[in-house]
Design an enzyme around this catalytic site. Sequence first.
Site, short mmCIF file in Angstrom:
data_model
loop_
_atom_site.label_atom_id
_atom_site.label_comp_id
_atom_site.label_asym_id
_atom_site.label_seq_id
_atom_site.Cartn_x
_atom_site.Cartn_y
_atom_site.Cartn_z
N SER A 42 37.73 39.96 36.66
CA SER A 42 36.92 39.84 35.19
C SER A 42 38.31 39.95 34.00
CB SER A 42 35.70 41.32 35.45
OG SER A 42 36.25 42.39 36.23
N HIS A 162 33.51 39.94 41.92
CA HIS A 162 34.53 40.22 42.92
C HIS A 162 32.87 40.23 43.98
CE1 HIS A 162 36.65 43.80 39.87
NE2 HIS A 162 36.48 42.36 39.61
N GLN A 170 29.02 44.31 38.06
CA GLN A 170 30.25 44.03 38.98
C GLN A 170 30.00 45.01 40.11
OE1 GLN A 170 33.66 42.63 37.23
NE2 GLN A 170 34.48 44.54 37.46
N GLU A 171 29.74 45.81 39.58
CA GLU A 171 29.82 47.27 40.31
C GLU A 171 29.11 48.55 40.30
OE1 GLU A 171 33.89 48.79 39.27
OE2 GLU A 171 35.01 46.85 39.51
N GLU A 212 37.06 44.33 46.01
CA GLU A 212 37.03 45.72 46.16
C GLU A 212 36.35 46.30 47.71
OE1 GLU A 212 35.95 47.10 42.21
OE2 GLU A 212 37.93 45.73 41.49
N ASP A 249 29.91 49.50 37.02
CA ASP A 249 31.01 48.97 36.23
C ASP A 249 30.03 47.62 35.62
OD1 ASP A 249 32.28 47.41 34.67
OD2 ASP A 249 34.08 47.88 36.12
N GLU A 292 30.18 51.45 32.85
CA GLU A 292 31.29 51.08 32.51
C GLU A 292 30.70 49.79 31.98
OE1 GLU A 292 34.70 51.11 35.37
OE2 GLU A 292 35.88 49.48 34.37
N ASP A 319 36.57 49.77 29.39
CA ASP A 319 37.54 48.91 30.36
C ASP A 319 37.87 47.98 29.04
OD1 ASP A 319 39.07 48.01 31.65
OD2 ASP A 319 37.64 47.02 33.48
N LYS A 344 44.40 51.29 33.14
CA LYS A 344 45.20 50.17 34.09
C LYS A 344 46.21 50.07 33.34
CE LYS A 344 40.73 47.38 34.88
NZ LYS A 344 39.96 47.24 34.91
N HIS A 372 42.61 51.23 40.22
CA HIS A 372 43.03 49.52 40.52
C HIS A 372 42.68 48.79 39.88
CE1 HIS A 372 39.12 49.06 42.87
NE2 HIS A 372 39.07 49.33 41.50
N ARG A 373 42.92 47.09 40.99
CA ARG A 373 42.51 46.07 39.61
C ARG A 373 41.90 45.52 41.09
NH1 ARG A 373 43.97 44.68 34.42
NH2 ARG A 373 42.06 43.48 34.81
N LYS A 395 39.76 55.09 40.41
CA LYS A 395 38.56 54.29 41.19
C LYS A 395 40.03 53.03 41.49
CE LYS A 395 36.63 50.43 38.00
NZ LYS A 395 36.26 49.60 37.70
P1 PGA Z 1 39.37 43.19 37.44
O1 PGA Z 1 38.14 44.73 38.07
O2 PGA Z 1 40.68 44.02 38.29
O3 PGA Z 1 38.65 41.70 37.72
O4 PGA Z 1 39.62 43.42 36.49
C1 PGA Z 1 38.60 45.52 37.84
C2 PGA Z 1 36.86 46.08 36.91
O5 PGA Z 1 36.35 45.95 36.07
O6 PGA Z 1 37.07 47.46 36.07
ZN ZN Z 2 35.91 47.30 34.03
#
Ligand code: PGA
Ligand code: ZN
Length: 422
Positions: A42, A162, A170-171, A212, A249, A292, A319, A344, A372-373, A395
């Site tokens: 993403s 993910h 996403q998270e 993840e 997130d 996030e 992010d 990142k 991380h990614r 994270k």
């Molecule tokens: P990505 O996701 O590494 O796929 O970008 C991580 C995030 O969005 O924090």
């Molecule tokens: Zn993110």
Amino acid sequence: MSKVSKVWARQILDSRGLPTVETVVQLDTGHTAVASVPGGTSTGTYECVDLRDNDPANYDGKGVSKAVKNVNETLGPGIWGLDSTDQAAIDKRLIDLDGSKNKSKFGANAILSISAANSKAAAMAQNTSLYAWTNTLAKRAGINAALKVPTPVFNMINGGLHGAGNLDFQEFHVIPATSKNYSEALKIGVEVYITLGKNLERRGAIHSVGDEGGYAPNLFTNADALEVLFESIKETTYQIGRDVFLGLDVAASVFYKNGNYTIRDKSTPLSDDALIDYYKYLNSQYHMSHIEDPLHEDAWASWKKLYESFQGQLTVVGDDLLVTNTERVEKAIAEKACDAILVKPNQVGTVWETLLVVKRAREANWKVITSHRSGETNDWFIADFAVGIGSDFVKFGAPARGERVAKYNRLLSIEAELASAK
Ligand code: PGA
Ligand code: ZN
């Protein structure tokens, strides 16, 4: 002084089985260090370029042979003879060789692999740890960072790009209280993860883990995922709001289309304002501590509105909004769009530029979360980096899957080293 004498790269695989770059930097002292770079799914639109071969006949277009060639033939030889302890000069040379604004010529993946391997080699040549060396670099860059192990943000449920495809956010995070020391916080994360797994199994809702390491369950709505997390924590000995907190997130840019957000919690697409109202409702139910990328990466005015309405209640993290980029951080500070940055290094492409971004964030009194990614290797560079820059949080995903656990375990050994040095 330890000079760079040789640099070489190869294509390896990341945790998704996709190619990535691994680079070795050798110094005239004989020290060699290896670093490999992660990759996102993403990804923010404004990130530096992760150079891929785009040859559909090989690795589905995801090969990195061009990036590897750029390290071996141009970028690597370009830093031969430079002092490895002068990270600013090494990174400047790499940036100048590339010459583009977003590292599109040689690839941020190629450039970061050298930059990170160089910082590891420099630490080795000085007989010090990577986190201590990063701390020296951070101070040189103007960051007033104390060495401490950050609080982990665990990604317990994986949705969006993910996950298994039925959650839009996403998270779904569990964050131990910052008063807990790192090993206590890790234990909390693991115990919540185990309880959540059992709970999802009881509901017949698990079918795998996502990229993840968090569960990728077949739930009906995003609110259901928060609910099951909330219920699971209640089954542990930990209390929400005291020992642990929830976070999200959202990665909202991924499900933003034609000016609206489509999520399965609502029958009609939501405007920025309607989505903010929905977050208010979710926060009243689940008492989150941070959120996030709640809105699209270009929705500056709405970010400001959201930040204003949650100020003091929720940490608002950028992010995709900020992409570890000084100009976007400056804009977010000026516009009061958020109060925390996800850091990142591969979004910007060098160690030194990452440090300069963190410096600006700290000057604005923002929280720093080193991340991380979704596509990772077992390289734990990012764990040492997070400690060295004095991150508030890290994270690194769920406390599961080798490439995530490699980082969490590295923090355990740093914690022990820091304790014995006291
Ligand atoms: P990505 O996701 O590494 O796929 O970008 C991580 C995030 O969005 O924090
Ligand atoms: Zn993110």
